[in-house]
Design a protein around this motif. Structure first.
Motif: not given
Length: 344
Positions: A21-30
């Protein structure tokens, strides 16, 4: 096959089917560094921003990556899963993969199936998870880009990475990728059921519902991207399923970026216009997002809620994405089993 291998041949896992399953993504932190790293990977993708590098890279590195990480980090912090120290998109996608794996156990598949998840941008990377599936003996790979409507900046860029990873592998798995499912009955049924349930649970009746999709530049559509048409068909099929009129459920587009004209109507402008015209009760659903994320939780449930209230609105609801709900998992299970035909 193993019967023909010499006794000295190393033991190699084989015979399994991998599902990614592949989704767009997210940073490792803010924080600034995490946001900058994530934004650089995302905005350097020429499927996303197709300007020539000589034109785009000075703007990206000289302006955007100097200022946008702070702003984006603050927005992410509002919706961050602080318990797990990760973005909600990662939390939900992981849960979707785990629940799909549990559901597939209940089927007599004939082959062992391994379910995993990855992000197009950020971690876990697609490369790392494809290689991990191969190491576990997955000779066949089904990739599920979790984008119902096809766009070059979403579905195509996922497939690009899959092909890039495979071309460096000596032993490639056989490959299938999930086609766009914008009009698949399982998807339309799941959307309609979820929407109906959530509307019924509100303490008010919306006067109007917006189906808000992520936008793309108008130029991309003019050059042949079918995304706009896919979105419009999804909305029409959901309306027909629920017996709603086009005046009750309207289609709009959000998340504009840069100076170009994007496909219209724009969500924020429509929210403003409706509130100014006297609409007091509104709900917004995001059919193009398979999981809640920054664009739904912060942009819609945050920014657009504020816009509506500031212009005279009184009651506003954000309808959650399908996520890992029962309806959402029914859909993912049905789509997966259909694509596995002949392999299991």
């Amino acid at each position: 096959m193993t019967a023909n291998w010499p006794d000295t041949h190393p033991k190699i896992a084989h015979g399994k089917v991998g599902i990614l399953l592949v989704n767009l993504g997210t940073p490792d932190g803010t924080d600034y560094k995490s946001m900058r790293r994530y934004l650089k990977e995302f905005l350097s993708d020429q499927r996303v921003i197709d300007y020539p590098k000589w034109k785009w890279w000075p703007i990206l590195n000289g302006i955007i990556l100097q200022t946008r990480p702070q702003k984006s980090g603050a927005a992410y912090d509002k919706i961050w899963n602080h318990d797990r120290n990760e973005g909600p998109l990662l939390t939900i996608t992981r849960s979707q993969s785990e629940k799909l794996a549990e559901r597939l156990v209940g089927h007599e598949l004939g082959r062992e199936v391994v379910v995993d998840y990855a992000m197009r941008y950020g971690n876990p990377s697609m490369k790392s998870r494809i290689e991990a599936l191969a190491e576990q003996g997955c000779e066949r790979l089904l990739v599920l880009p979790l984008y119902p409507q096809y766009a070059a900046a979403t579905t195509a860029t996922v497939n690009d990475v899959v092909f890039d990873v495979l071309q460096d592998m000596r032993w490639q798995p056989a490959l299938r990728t999930l086609p766009p499912y914008y009009d698949d009955p399982a998807y339309i049924d799941a959307l309609a059921t979820s929407l109906q349930k959530q509307i019924a649970s509100l303490d008010f009746e919306p006067e109007i519902i917006l189906a808000s999709y992520h936008g793309i530049p108008q130029r991309y559509f003019d050059n042949g991207d079918p995304y706009y048409c896919h979105c419009m068909k999804t909305s029409r099929l959901v309306r027909e399923k629920l017996g709603w009129s086009a005046d009750y459920m309207k289609t709009t587009f959000q998340s504009l970026f840069g100076p170009e004209e994007w496909i219209k109507p724009y969500t924020d402008a429509t929210v403003t216009e409706l509130a100014n015209s006297g609409v007091k009760r509104m709900a917004i659903v995001n059919p193009g997002f398979s999981a809640d994320c920054l664009e739904t939780l912060e942009e819609i449930d945050g920014e657009n809620r504020e816009i509506f209230m500031e212009h005279g609105g009184e009651q506003f609801a954000h309808i959650r994405c399908l996520n890992d709900s029962g309806e959402g998992m029914d859909m993912l299970e049905a789509l997966t089993l259909n694509e596995l035909k002949g392999w299991i």
